[in-house]
Structures are given as C-alpha cells and as structure tokens.
Design an enzyme around this catalytic site. Structure first.
Site, PDB file in Angstrom:
ATOM      1  N   GLY A  24      78.236 161.944  45.025  1.00 43.73           N
ATOM      2  CA  GLY A  24      78.789 161.625  46.336  1.00 43.73           C
ATOM      3  C   GLY A  24      77.920 162.208  47.431  1.00 43.73           C
ATOM      4  O   GLY A  24      76.707 162.361  47.255  1.00 43.73           O
ATOM      5  N   SER A  25      78.544 162.560  48.533  1.00 43.20           N
ATOM      6  CA  SER A  25      77.769 163.017  49.695  1.00 43.20           C
ATOM      7  C   SER A  25      77.267 164.451  49.504  1.00 43.20           C
ATOM      8  O   SER A  25      77.876 165.248  48.795  1.00 43.20           O
ATOM      9  CB  SER A  25      78.626 162.944  50.951  1.00 43.20           C
ATOM     10  OG  SER A  25      79.719 163.821  50.841  1.00 43.20           O
ATOM     11  N   THR A  26      76.189 164.778  50.187  1.00 43.49           N
ATOM     12  CA  THR A  26      75.635 166.132  50.131  1.00 43.49           C
ATOM     13  C   THR A  26      76.643 167.146  50.673  1.00 43.49           C
ATOM     14  O   THR A  26      76.781 168.245  50.138  1.00 43.49           O
ATOM     15  CB  THR A  26      74.307 166.181  50.917  1.00 43.49           C
ATOM     16  OG1 THR A  26      73.365 165.362  50.223  1.00 43.49           O
ATOM     17  CG2 THR A  26      73.744 167.592  51.014  1.00 43.49           C
TER      18      THR A  26
ATOM     19  N   GLU B 185      74.892 164.916  42.099  1.00 40.81           N
ATOM     20  CA  GLU B 185      73.999 163.824  42.479  1.00 40.81           C
ATOM     21  C   GLU B 185      74.443 163.417  43.874  1.00 40.81           C
ATOM     22  O   GLU B 185      75.547 162.903  44.051  1.00 40.81           O
ATOM     23  CB  GLU B 185      74.139 162.689  41.458  1.00 40.81           C
ATOM     24  CG  GLU B 185      72.914 161.827  41.394  1.00 40.81           C
ATOM     25  CD  GLU B 185      73.022 160.669  42.334  1.00 40.81           C
ATOM     26  OE1 GLU B 185      72.486 160.785  43.457  1.00 40.81           O
ATOM     27  OE2 GLU B 185      73.643 159.678  41.950  1.00 40.81           O
TER      28      GLU B 185
ATOM     29  N   CYS C 217      72.837 155.458  46.662  1.00 41.54           N
ATOM     30  CA  CYS C 217      72.290 156.775  46.992  1.00 41.54           C
ATOM     31  C   CYS C 217      70.770 156.744  47.032  1.00 41.54           C
ATOM     32  O   CYS C 217      70.145 157.459  47.796  1.00 41.54           O
ATOM     33  CB  CYS C 217      72.785 157.822  46.003  1.00 41.54           C
ATOM     34  SG  CYS C 217      72.513 157.355  44.303  1.00 41.54           S
TER      35      CYS C 217
ATOM     36  N   GLU D 282      71.405 159.856  56.256  1.00 35.14           N
ATOM     37  CA  GLU D 282      71.801 158.779  55.343  1.00 35.14           C
ATOM     38  C   GLU D 282      72.864 157.913  56.025  1.00 35.14           C
ATOM     39  O   GLU D 282      73.903 158.417  56.433  1.00 35.14           O
ATOM     40  CB  GLU D 282      72.387 159.389  54.057  1.00 35.14           C
ATOM     41  CG  GLU D 282      72.839 158.347  53.055  1.00 35.14           C
ATOM     42  CD  GLU D 282      73.305 158.955  51.736  1.00 35.14           C
ATOM     43  OE1 GLU D 282      74.209 159.807  51.754  1.00 35.14           O
ATOM     44  OE2 GLU D 282      72.754 158.561  50.689  1.00 35.14           O
TER      45      GLU D 282
HETATM   46  P1  NAI Z   1      82.495 161.963  49.279  1.00 35.40           P
HETATM   47  O1  NAI Z   1      81.277 162.636  48.782  1.00 35.40           O
HETATM   48  O2  NAI Z   1      83.403 162.782  50.144  1.00 35.40           O
HETATM   49  O3  NAI Z   1      83.357 161.405  48.037  1.00 35.40           O
HETATM   50  C1  NAI Z   1      82.886 161.316  46.706  1.00 35.40           C
HETATM   51  C2  NAI Z   1      83.945 161.828  45.747  1.00 35.40           C
HETATM   52  O4  NAI Z   1      84.229 163.200  46.037  1.00 35.40           O
HETATM   53  C3  NAI Z   1      85.302 161.107  45.838  1.00 35.40           C
HETATM   54  O5  NAI Z   1      85.857 161.008  44.536  1.00 35.40           O
HETATM   55  C4  NAI Z   1      86.126 162.054  46.683  1.00 35.40           C
HETATM   56  O6  NAI Z   1      87.508 161.924  46.442  1.00 35.40           O
HETATM   57  C5  NAI Z   1      85.631 163.398  46.202  1.00 35.40           C
HETATM   58  N1  NAI Z   1      85.840 164.501  47.148  1.00 35.40           N
HETATM   59  C6  NAI Z   1      85.834 164.455  48.500  1.00 35.40           C
HETATM   60  N2  NAI Z   1      86.061 165.671  49.017  1.00 35.40           N
HETATM   61  C7  NAI Z   1      86.211 166.527  47.977  1.00 35.40           C
HETATM   62  C8  NAI Z   1      86.456 167.928  47.867  1.00 35.40           C
HETATM   63  N3  NAI Z   1      86.598 168.701  48.941  1.00 35.40           N
HETATM   64  N4  NAI Z   1      86.524 168.485  46.629  1.00 35.40           N
HETATM   65  C9  NAI Z   1      86.365 167.715  45.539  1.00 35.40           C
HETATM   66  N5  NAI Z   1      86.155 166.379  45.572  1.00 35.40           N
HETATM   67  C10 NAI Z   1      86.064 165.794  46.780  1.00 35.40           C
HETATM   68  O7  NAI Z   1      82.022 160.654  50.036  1.00 35.40           O
HETATM   69  P2  NAI Z   1      82.789 159.691  51.087  1.00 35.40           P
HETATM   70  O8  NAI Z   1      83.532 160.509  52.078  1.00 35.40           O
HETATM   71  O9  NAI Z   1      83.546 158.665  50.344  1.00 35.40           O
HETATM   72  O10 NAI Z   1      81.544 158.967  51.805  1.00 35.40           O
HETATM   73  C11 NAI Z   1      80.866 159.568  52.891  1.00 35.40           C
HETATM   74  C12 NAI Z   1      79.370 159.448  52.729  1.00 35.40           C
HETATM   75  O11 NAI Z   1      78.948 160.064  51.532  1.00 35.40           O
HETATM   76  C13 NAI Z   1      78.810 158.046  52.609  1.00 35.40           C
HETATM   77  O12 NAI Z   1      78.666 157.418  53.841  1.00 35.40           O
HETATM   78  C14 NAI Z   1      77.494 158.296  51.942  1.00 35.40           C
HETATM   79  O13 NAI Z   1      76.535 158.700  52.897  1.00 35.40           O
HETATM   80  C15 NAI Z   1      77.788 159.440  51.017  1.00 35.40           C
HETATM   81  N6  NAI Z   1      78.038 158.973  49.642  1.00 35.40           N
HETATM   82  C16 NAI Z   1      77.018 159.052  48.745  1.00 35.40           C
HETATM   83  C17 NAI Z   1      77.181 158.564  47.465  1.00 35.40           C
HETATM   84  C18 NAI Z   1      76.090 158.637  46.451  1.00 35.40           C
HETATM   85  O14 NAI Z   1      76.064 157.849  45.534  1.00 35.40           O
HETATM   86  N7  NAI Z   1      75.200 159.604  46.547  1.00 35.40           N
HETATM   87  C19 NAI Z   1      78.435 157.910  47.042  1.00 35.40           C
HETATM   88  C20 NAI Z   1      79.471 157.938  48.043  1.00 35.40           C
HETATM   89  C21 NAI Z   1      79.245 158.436  49.298  1.00 35.40           C
END
Ligand code: NAI
Ligand code: MG
Length: 495
Positions: A241-243, A263, A297, A398
């Site tokens: 997910g996000s950094t 990742e 990503c 990003e």
């Molecule tokens: P996110 O990184 O917050 O979410 C990814 C996962 O982490 C989801 O399952 C979410 O429920 C979980 N999560 C969120 N906060 C958490 C916490 N405090 N503790 C544990 N788990 C947690 O990403 P989000 O908010 O959906 O998207 C925001 C930005 O993140 C996107 O615009 C993009 O730039 C980036 N992103 C990058 C990805 C990649 O493949 N590297 C995939 C998704 C988002």
C-alpha cells in the site's frame, strides 16, 4: 452469510459477506459492516461484515491453533503443495466469476482482469505449490566432534494487509509463499474492494485447507488493519500500500518485534535515449503509466526523454494516449481504461491536475473528469503534463492515476542523477539500443526492478520489490520465500 448478486455483465453468483474464520463465514461481533461501491456507476454492490478488534482476536486465535494442529503442522510439504495446486485449478475454473467481481468492485477492464489478474493469481499459487516441498535446511560442516544442521520453520501467524488496485493478485502473492512454508494467515483485504478475497475463501475451503489456516477479515485499515499490525499473537506482517501507511504499520509492528515486509509507493522513471526504438518506447510509455487506470505501484509515471527526440516523443506519446486509452464501461471489450477505484482516488487525481496547473506545468492532454458513461463514475481522462521541473509536486509525488509527467535531459549522467532524485526506488525503465548503456544505467539506477526496453514486466518467478521508501523485502520468486521461514540451527554433540 451470502447474497445472490447479478453483475452488470449478467453474471450471477453467490457472494459471501461474512468474516471468513475457521473455514466458516461468520458475522462480526460488533455488527459493523462496510459498503462497497461499483466505481463505474457509483451504486452500492453490497455490504460485507467488518472486523472490529474482537473479531481480529478470534481470527488470530484460529490461525494460532491451526498452526499447531497436526492437520497442518504435520502435513508434509508435498501435501501442502497439492492443496495449493487444487486452489490454482479452482481459480481457473472460476475465472469468469472472479474477473467479474474484480471488474465490478474495482473498475478495472474485464478483459485485463481475465488476462492478467486471474492468470497471475493462479500462477502464483501454482508456482509456490512447487516450492512447498523444496524449502530445505542444510548440513553445515564444522568439526568431527559436532554435527550441525539447519531447519527452515514457518514464521507462525502471518498478518497480511493488501491494497485495492489488484485485490486478488495481491492476496495470491501474499498467501502463496506463506502457505508454501507452512504458516497460517490472517488476511485483510482493502475496504474499497472486499469481495474477491471472500470468494477466494470459498475456493480455499473447497480445495481442502484445514480450518484456520487462512482467515479473511475485511475491515477498515485504522481498525482491523491496525489491530493486526499491533497484535501480540501475530508473528509477521506483510503489507502492500502507501508509504505513509507502511511507516505506520512498521511502528505498530514494533510492539513485539514482528518481522516486516513492505511493498509501498513509487514514482518510477522511464528514460528514453536518442538511440532507442522510438515506437516501442512510446508504446511502453503508454502502458507503463496508463494501465490499470494508473493505479499501479510500479507505474513509470516520470518520463525523461533526451532533448534531441523530446518534441517528437511528446507528440507521439500524446497521439498514442489519445487513440489507445479508450475510456468507458469496464465490461466492454474495447475499453482500455475504467474508472478510478473510489471517489477519494478520483478527487486525489483531480487535485494533482490542479497542482500541475498552478505550479506552471503545461497540460497537453486530458486534465478533466470524464462523464460520458451515463454521467456517473469516477472516470478521469488520461492526463499528460510537460514543462515539468524537478521541484514540482507532480514530478515528486505518487499520483496513482492515469497521470504522466514528461521532462527532457541532455546527458546520460543527468538522466541517471535525476532518475535517482526521489525518495522512492521501486521500478525504472531504460530505452536504448546500446547494450553497454542499457546495463550501465541498470546498474546505476536506484530501484528494485529495472526494465530494459519495456515497462512493468512482472513474473511469478522473478523477485518483486523496492529500495529506499518503496519497501522492505521481496515478493515472488525464490526470494519471496525468505520472509516466511525462520532458520533454526541444531548443534549435535558427537563426543
Ligand atoms: P493505504 O496504504 O492506506 O491502504 C492499503 C491497505 O492498508 C488497506 O488494506 C488499508 O485498509 C490498510 N491500512 C490503512 N491504514 C492502516 C493502518 N493504520 N494500519 C494497518 N492497515 C492499514 O492506501 P489508500 O489509502 O487506499 O490509498 C492512498 C494512496 O496509497 C494511493 O493514492 C496510492 O498512492 C497509495 N497506494 C499504493 C499501493 C501500492 O500498490 N503500492 C496500493 C494502494 C494505494
Ligand atoms: Mg468497490
């Protein structure tokens, strides 16, 4: 705990909606649910149960007891592999339903879901099934008085937190190596796309995995995700997910020194040298940033082109995007680009378009929301900015959308220096016909993956991951197993 649904492409199926714990779909203790939306029509698809902290406790306990249960602990690697092979077969048999769910819930084009997502998920399980009886220790020679050998044991209960851009693929990349090595799992899908992992859970049960080996708990990141990351009963965390969230998870995981693989984000460069195969560079530049609505990503979203071919490249790239990035109904075969996954992501991309304009970059294509699909949906036109400088937000951050920035360089030294001027280090593309230059640049670039004369290749046999703030550890290939075993050393005194 399931509902009968009919998708926009008329596919009818039974969608589980509970939390999957101990091979059963159960209601959440809190009674909390989350609603998931079709991003093309903005209509609710269904609601699913959302885990609170109590539910995570139950799922972790189920995974803990499965880890010790003889039906899993004593199962030979070869038999584990057989279960995984059966699961890969079931994914292929259910490809139509799984691809339908993926398209409906995420907005990605159905043809791409079939060709990539379902294929990649089945491939990952089949590949790691092959490893299940090949994860071996070794005998290490010391002195005649001692025998020493190593055993590779499962790490234990693995918490796996995955994103919404490739819901099924991310589940498979995480479950594959974990199961091959004999671990048990609590998997949390992203709240934006909760459906395909629940359907996968029915296939996991059907394949014959013992209860508690895989538990799928939907829920909010800050509730369910954070509880998993900080749980004392979880031994390892794997996250994509996000950094920003990666950083948060690492902090939470510190509580019991969980092993962590992450990742995270990227702003991957794509370099085009004057001696490159020009048409090929244009083709890959388009795929590299516009595929999957730009929600990748590894998207090569910073395009750096040598000044001698810059004007010609910009014109051809713009033409390519205008002709190939067909926007619209993700269930139609002609569609290359569907909607962004949520209103939040849609707003985020539009905010970067505003940032690009106000920072003084030149918008040469796209730049607005697209409303031709019944006036609904989170569609954004594929967008290109030129005259971008290295200090602009749109160059550094990003965006995670169909959004490319293009800039020119004068020398190889400048290209590499500017490519590396980023907090991220996930992927990088290099276009040149000069073999020496190709390998020199590949060596000098700070990235976990380099594509020479292509972009965004991934393969289940090849390690995937980043350096710098793009992550820790590798998924896929033999390298993907490393995070899922502990090495135990056994010393035998022969005296
Ligand atoms: P996110 O990184 O917050 O979410 C990814 C996962 O982490 C989801 O399952 C979410 O429920 C979980 N999560 C969120 N906060 C958490 C916490 N405090 N503790 C544990 N788990 C947690 O990403 P989000 O908010 O959906 O998207 C925001 C930005 O993140 C996107 O615009 C993009 O730039 C980036 N992103 C990058 C990805 C990649 O493949 N590297 C995939 C998704 C988002
Ligand atoms: Mg959805």
């Amino acid at each position: 705990m399931q509902v009968s649904l009919t998708a926009p492409n008329s596919v009818q199926y039974l969608q589980p909606t509970g939390l999957f714990i101990n091979n059963e779909f159960v209601a959440s203790k809190s009674g909390q649910t989350l609603s998931t939306i079709d991003p093309a029509t903005e209509k609710e698809i269904t609601t699913v149960h959302a885990a609170g902290a109590d539910d995570i406790d139950i799922a972790v306990a189920a995974a803990r007891s499965a880890l010790k249960h003889p039906s899993w602990r004593k199962l030979p690697g070869t038999a584990r592999g057989k279960l995984m092979l059966r699961l890969a077969d079931l994914i292929e048999e259910n490809a139509n339903i799984l691809a339908t769910i993926e398209t409906w819930d995420n907005g990605k084009p159905y043809q791409q879901a079939v060709a990539f997502d379902i294929r990649a998920a089945a491939d990952a399980f089949r590949y790691y099934a092959g490893w299940a009886d090949k994860v071996q220790g070794s005998v290490i020679e010391t002195t005649p008085e001692k025998l020493a050998y190593t055993i590779r044991e499962p790490v234990g209960v693995c918490g796996q937190i995955i994103p919404w851009n490739f819901p099924l693929v991310m589940a498979a990349w995480k479950l594959g190596p974990a199961l091959a090595c004999g671990n048990t799992v609590v998997l949390k899908p992203a709240e934006q796309t909760p459906l395909s992992a629940l359907y996968l859970a029915t296939l996991i049960k059907q394949a014959g995995f013992p209860p508690g080996v895989v538990n799928v708990v939907n829920g909010l990141g800050r509730v369910a995700g954070a509880t998993i990351a900080s749980h004392l009963g979880v031994d390892k965390i794997a996250f994509t997910g996000s950094t920003q969230t990666a950083r948060e998870i690492m902090k939470l995981a510190a509580i019991n020194l969980k092993s962590v693989t992450l990742e995270a984000g990227g702003k991957s460069p794509l370099l085009v040298f004057p001696d490159a195969d020009f048409d090929s560079a244009v083709t890959w530049a388009h795929i590299g940033v516009m595929y999957n609505q730009g929600q990748v990503c590894t998207a090569t979203s910073r395009i750096l082109v040598h000044e001698d071919i810059y004007d010609k490249f910009v014109e051809s790239f713009k033409q390519k995007v205008a002709t190939v990035s067909t926007l619209g109904d993700p269930f139609k075969d002609v569609t290359f680009q569907g909607p962004q996954v949520t209103k939040a992501q849609f707003d985020r991309v539009l905010s970067y378009i505003e940032a690009g304009k106000s920072e003084g970059a030149t918008l040469i294509h796209g730049g607005t929301a697209y409303k031709d699909f019944n006036g609904k949906g989170f569609f954004v036109e594929p967008t290109i900015f030129t005259n971008v400088t290295d200090d602009m937000k749109v160059y550094r951050e990003e965006v995670f959308g169909p959004f490319a920035v293009v800039s020119s360089f004068k020398s190889e030294e400048e290209a590499v220096r500017r490519a590396n001027d980023s907090v991220f280090g996930l992927g990088a593309s290099v276009f040149t016909k000069d073999v020496k230059r190709a390998h020199r640049v590949a060596a000098d670039i700070e990235a976990g993956m380099v594509w020479i004369n292509s972009s965004n290749d991934s393969d289940f046999r090849i390690p995937f991951g980043g350096v710098k703030q793009s992550g820790i550890g590798r998924e896929l290939g033999e390298a993907g197993l490393e995070a899922y075993t502990n090495i135990k050393a056994v010393h035998v005194n022969l005296q």
